[in-house]
Design a protein around this motif. Sequence first.
Motif, PDB file in Angstrom:
ATOM      1  N   VAL A 107     -20.111 -85.275  55.211  1.00 10.60           N
ATOM      2  CA  VAL A 107     -21.011 -86.216  54.621  1.00 10.60           C
ATOM      3  C   VAL A 107     -22.195 -86.044  55.375  1.00 10.60           C
ATOM      4  CG1 VAL A 107     -21.565 -88.647  54.156  1.00 10.60           C
ATOM      5  CG2 VAL A 107     -19.178 -87.803  53.802  1.00 10.60           C
ATOM      6  N   ALA A 108     -22.277 -85.863  56.552  1.00  8.50           N
ATOM      7  CA  ALA A 108     -23.645 -85.750  57.510  1.00  8.50           C
ATOM      8  C   ALA A 108     -24.722 -84.428  57.010  1.00  8.50           C
ATOM      9  CB  ALA A 108     -23.259 -85.779  58.845  1.00  8.50           C
ATOM     10  N   LEU A 109     -23.903 -83.374  56.661  1.00  7.77           N
ATOM     11  CA  LEU A 109     -24.638 -82.186  55.938  1.00  7.77           C
ATOM     12  C   LEU A 109     -25.497 -82.650  54.685  1.00  7.77           C
ATOM     13  CD1 LEU A 109     -25.668 -79.399  56.400  1.00  7.77           C
ATOM     14  CD2 LEU A 109     -23.540 -78.637  55.291  1.00  7.77           C
ATOM     15  N   TRP A 110     -24.638 -83.381  53.679  1.00 11.72           N
ATOM     16  CA  TRP A 110     -25.000 -83.692  52.655  1.00 11.72           C
ATOM     17  C   TRP A 110     -26.398 -84.696  52.759  1.00 11.72           C
ATOM     18  CZ3 TRP A 110     -24.680 -80.549  48.874  1.00 11.72           C
ATOM     19  CH2 TRP A 110     -23.426 -79.796  48.630  1.00 11.72           C
ATOM     20  N   ILE A 111     -26.295 -85.619  53.519  1.00  6.07           N
ATOM     21  CA  ILE A 111     -27.214 -86.709  53.751  1.00  6.07           C
ATOM     22  C   ILE A 111     -28.451 -86.023  54.278  1.00  6.07           C
ATOM     23  CG2 ILE A 111     -27.846 -88.618  55.330  1.00  6.07           C
ATOM     24  CD1 ILE A 111     -25.059 -89.577  54.960  1.00  6.07           C
ATOM     25  N   PHE A 112     -28.294 -84.878  55.336  1.00  4.43           N
ATOM     26  CA  PHE A 112     -29.372 -84.041  55.779  1.00  4.43           C
ATOM     27  C   PHE A 112     -30.058 -83.394  54.864  1.00  4.43           C
ATOM     28  CE2 PHE A 112     -30.772 -80.034  57.869  1.00  4.43           C
ATOM     29  CZ  PHE A 112     -31.636 -80.636  58.657  1.00  4.43           C
ATOM     30  N   ILE A 113     -29.309 -82.666  53.838  1.00  2.00           N
ATOM     31  CA  ILE A 113     -29.953 -81.845  52.891  1.00  2.00           C
ATOM     32  C   ILE A 113     -30.718 -82.831  51.956  1.00  2.00           C
ATOM     33  CG2 ILE A 113     -29.340 -80.587  50.801  1.00  2.00           C
ATOM     34  CD1 ILE A 113     -26.977 -79.221  52.380  1.00  2.00           C
ATOM     35  N   ILE A 114     -30.192 -84.062  51.664  1.00  2.00           N
ATOM     36  CA  ILE A 114     -30.918 -85.043  50.693  1.00  2.00           C
ATOM     37  C   ILE A 114     -31.975 -85.331  51.305  1.00  2.00           C
ATOM     38  CG2 ILE A 114     -30.604 -87.165  49.271  1.00  2.00           C
ATOM     39  CD1 ILE A 114     -27.691 -86.387  49.061  1.00  2.00           C
ATOM     40  N   ILE A 115     -32.071 -85.779  52.572  1.00  5.56           N
ATOM     41  CA  ILE A 115     -33.179 -86.269  53.114  1.00  5.56           C
ATOM     42  C   ILE A 115     -34.270 -85.054  53.376  1.00  5.56           C
ATOM     43  CG2 ILE A 115     -34.335 -87.196  55.425  1.00  5.56           C
ATOM     44  CD1 ILE A 115     -31.526 -88.870  55.734  1.00  5.56           C
ATOM     45  N   GLY A 116     -33.831 -84.091  53.614  1.00  2.00           N
ATOM     46  CA  GLY A 116     -34.801 -82.753  53.741  1.00  2.00           C
ATOM     47  C   GLY A 116     -35.484 -82.679  52.186  1.00  2.00           C
ATOM     48  N   ALA A 117     -34.646 -82.759  51.356  1.00  7.39           N
ATOM     49  CA  ALA A 117     -35.357 -82.482  49.774  1.00  7.39           C
ATOM     50  C   ALA A 117     -36.397 -83.601  49.487  1.00  7.39           C
ATOM     51  CB  ALA A 117     -34.137 -82.492  48.905  1.00  7.39           C
ATOM     52  N   ILE A 118     -36.065 -84.859  50.044  1.00  7.03           N
ATOM     53  CA  ILE A 118     -37.035 -85.896  49.799  1.00  7.03           C
ATOM     54  C   ILE A 118     -38.239 -85.743  50.545  1.00  7.03           C
ATOM     55  CG2 ILE A 118     -37.033 -88.660  50.071  1.00  7.03           C
ATOM     56  CD1 ILE A 118     -34.195 -88.723  49.522  1.00  7.03           C
ATOM     57  N   ILE A 119     -38.097 -85.327  51.864  1.00 10.15           N
ATOM     58  CA  ILE A 119     -39.262 -84.998  52.616  1.00 10.15           C
ATOM     59  C   ILE A 119     -40.169 -84.056  52.021  1.00 10.15           C
ATOM     60  CG2 ILE A 119     -40.091 -84.019  54.827  1.00 10.15           C
ATOM     61  CD1 ILE A 119     -37.758 -85.860  56.048  1.00 10.15           C
ATOM     62  N   VAL A 120     -39.507 -82.941  51.459  1.00  6.58           N
ATOM     63  CA  VAL A 120     -40.108 -81.818  50.708  1.00  6.58           C
ATOM     64  C   VAL A 120     -40.915 -82.140  49.653  1.00  6.58           C
ATOM     65  CG1 VAL A 120     -40.110 -79.558  49.650  1.00  6.58           C
ATOM     66  CG2 VAL A 120     -38.982 -80.059  51.929  1.00  6.58           C
ATOM     67  N   LEU A 121     -40.226 -83.050  48.748  1.00  7.81           N
ATOM     68  CA  LEU A 121     -40.676 -83.562  47.581  1.00  7.81           C
ATOM     69  C   LEU A 121     -41.882 -84.639  47.906  1.00  7.81           C
ATOM     70  CD1 LEU A 121     -37.508 -84.055  45.352  1.00  7.81           C
ATOM     71  CD2 LEU A 121     -39.453 -82.228  45.125  1.00  7.81           C
ATOM     72  N   LEU A 122     -42.059 -85.580  48.863  1.00  5.30           N
ATOM     73  CA  LEU A 122     -42.995 -86.146  49.369  1.00  5.30           C
ATOM     74  C   LEU A 122     -44.281 -85.579  49.663  1.00  5.30           C
ATOM     75  CD1 LEU A 122     -41.107 -89.236  51.086  1.00  5.30           C
ATOM     76  CD2 LEU A 122     -42.260 -89.217  48.992  1.00  5.30           C
TER      77      LEU A 122
END
Length: 98
Positions: free
Chosen positions: A36-51
């Motif tokens: 789960v930690a890896l998926w959270i890391f990927i999602i947060i990274g994608a949000i930062i890139v989109l921001l």
Amino acid sequence: MIKGKKLWWVGLMIGIFAHMATPAFARSISLKDAGVALWIFIIIGAIIVLLQLIPAIILFFSFVGTSTGLVAKKKPSEKVAAEEKAILTGIEPALVKK
């Protein structure tokens, strides 16, 4: 001595990189067993890139607006330029007393 040692390290690094680049060490990445930690890391990274797209879009359209404004800018007519010159010539600096 130092030059020979540096060359030895460079040769070692090139050998290691070449060894790791061989097909024997190439494996595909499987996210099937990812936690789960890896998926959270990927999602947060994608949000930062989109921001980061928000200021990029603002800067892009600002650049486009500025460049097209400079290209499409009409030259002021002689009448308007003469009026501005007449207004500016009558202004004189005032003396300031202390």
